[in-house]
Motif scaffolding. Sequence first.
Motif, short mmCIF file in Angstrom:
data_model
loop_
_atom_site.label_atom_id
_atom_site.label_comp_id
_atom_site.label_asym_id
_atom_site.label_seq_id
_atom_site.Cartn_x
_atom_site.Cartn_y
_atom_site.Cartn_z
N ALA A 55 0.84 -1.20 0.00
CA ALA A 55 0.00 0.00 0.00
C ALA A 55 0.87 1.25 0.00
O ALA A 55 0.65 2.20 -0.75
N ALA A 111 0.15 3.44 -3.25
CA ALA A 111 -1.07 4.23 -3.10
C ALA A 111 -0.87 5.71 -3.39
O ALA A 111 0.15 6.30 -3.04
N VAL A 135 -5.69 6.52 -0.06
CA VAL A 135 -5.88 5.34 0.78
C VAL A 135 -7.23 5.40 1.48
O VAL A 135 -7.65 6.45 1.96
N SER A 161 -2.17 9.33 0.36
CA SER A 161 -1.23 8.39 0.93
C SER A 161 -0.37 9.04 2.02
O SER A 161 -0.13 8.47 3.08
#
Lengths: 276, 295
Positions: free
Chosen positions: A235, A239, A242, A256
Amino acid sequence: MTLDIIKNIENSEILLTNCIFEEVEKNETILKIENLNVYAKKEHILKNINLEIPKNKITVLLGPSGCGKTTLLKSLNRLTDLYKELKVSGHIFIENDDILASKQNTSVLRQKMGLLSQRPYPLPYSIYKNVAYGIKLKGIKNKKLIEFNVEKKLREVGLWEEVKDRLHSSPESLSIGQQQRLCLARGLAVKPRIILADEPTSALDPVSSKIIENLFKELKKHYTIILVTHVLRQAQRLADHVVFMNYGEVIEQGSSKEIFSNPQTSQLKEYLIEGN
Amino acid sequence: MYLRRKILSRMSDAWMLITLAMIILLPLIIGVALYFRASGLLQNTGLIHLLGTSEWLPHEKKFGFVPFIFSSLYVTTLAFAFSAPISFFAAIYLTQFSHGRMLKIMQPVIDILAGIPSVVYGVWGILVIVPFVSKVVAPAFHFTTSGYSILAGGMVLAVMCIPYMLNMLVESFLTVPQGLKEASFSLGATAWESVKHAVIRKSFPGIISSFGLGMAKAFGETLAVMMVVGNMVKLSLNPLEAGYPLPALIANNFGEMMSIPMYDSALMFAAFLLFIIIMAINLIFRYFIYKTQMR
């Protein structure tokens, strides 16, 4: 003749790509979810989800297993229809078109999204036919055009060089990572706007995962990507935006940077500490 | 201690090997035994004569097996033609389109149907199918028949085969992963397209083997068919005429008329034929499965 058509198509796609780049600047929303609720019998799986998915960005749905990420993803292209016990209410707008409205042509709607699932599920056809299947569903019948598109899509996922000599053999002869890219190519063949990726690297080895991740970074120029993952590092690597979910609710969302450097809720803080 | 474990392990290995060998050897032994019991007739009359003539006059030592083989194949083909499409589409509907609850209800029903003894199907055939053939089907074609016919045999057999094939088809369709269907749906395929390209194609070997096993079962089924098929040595393409399949020949005559020379041997030959044909059906379908898996 056909070559002209192909060139025209390529030109128009370049134009299209340019348009997309211009749109990026505006930070546009491609998908808007309003009051989405999903029930399975008496269980409330998704609770009042309100989200806006930015265009040409990678939006990561983050959260522990069983928090409803996959269900959310499946509501987006109405795969929830396949599960008769699920009751879905609310609105999901893609370009002012409500996906959940019952009158929708689900075939056309699902083609706006390409699904990449946890494990690759190649159809029981050859590598070539797997990609051609998507193209044919788009209504293209011209053999040359199909051939051209198969190559194009396989190149798009970086698989062409690896499979060009065995296009007509079974996908089972490919590694899992290659199969996953084949499935991605098949999904891209229907020209989706959004790629829905449901933990696409969870069955892959680190090298294959890396390839998929790099692909996503490349593909977000042309597509919007919604990625479900519970791998925190992934992630963080991928990202732009998020969404943190837990127990069927959106706990926190943001860019992010905001989410990872400055989490607001205790649940997210805990999750970040555990994950790191 | 270690020695004891080692001996135990060896013993279990040996035991498993013996049981496996028995399973493999059994059909072979049956085949060989039948062949030897039938060899008297084979030496006396010759294979070509047995399989090439249709005269069945045991008193005159004329044993032509053509009518029996023909009847068997005819009844089986009819049964297959009736039951295969029904079980195929029923299985698709049950596993792909109906509510999950439907399958839960149907599964025990199918099991019960599969478990009904064949004599019950035979009685039901006499009470329902035979009159149906003589009073409804035959008049429609301007034909008079008692109803005891190849067609009646085929219909009773079809009803018996449906639960059997349906069960196997349902099993094989259920093994298709949900993700594969989802992948097809997510590409914009309709429900039928997904079933056709993902489900049916993926379970092709399963479909072929259900059909093959269903056919082999139909070919060997004795009692129910015998009760409705008429049991007359005839060679006619008309399904409304009576027939006399191989299993019925054996069941009807074994232990009787043994005073006639060679009769015993002829029945053994019938059994041997049955054995070989069923094995051939199995092998052919195995080959199809092998071919489809290679694709």
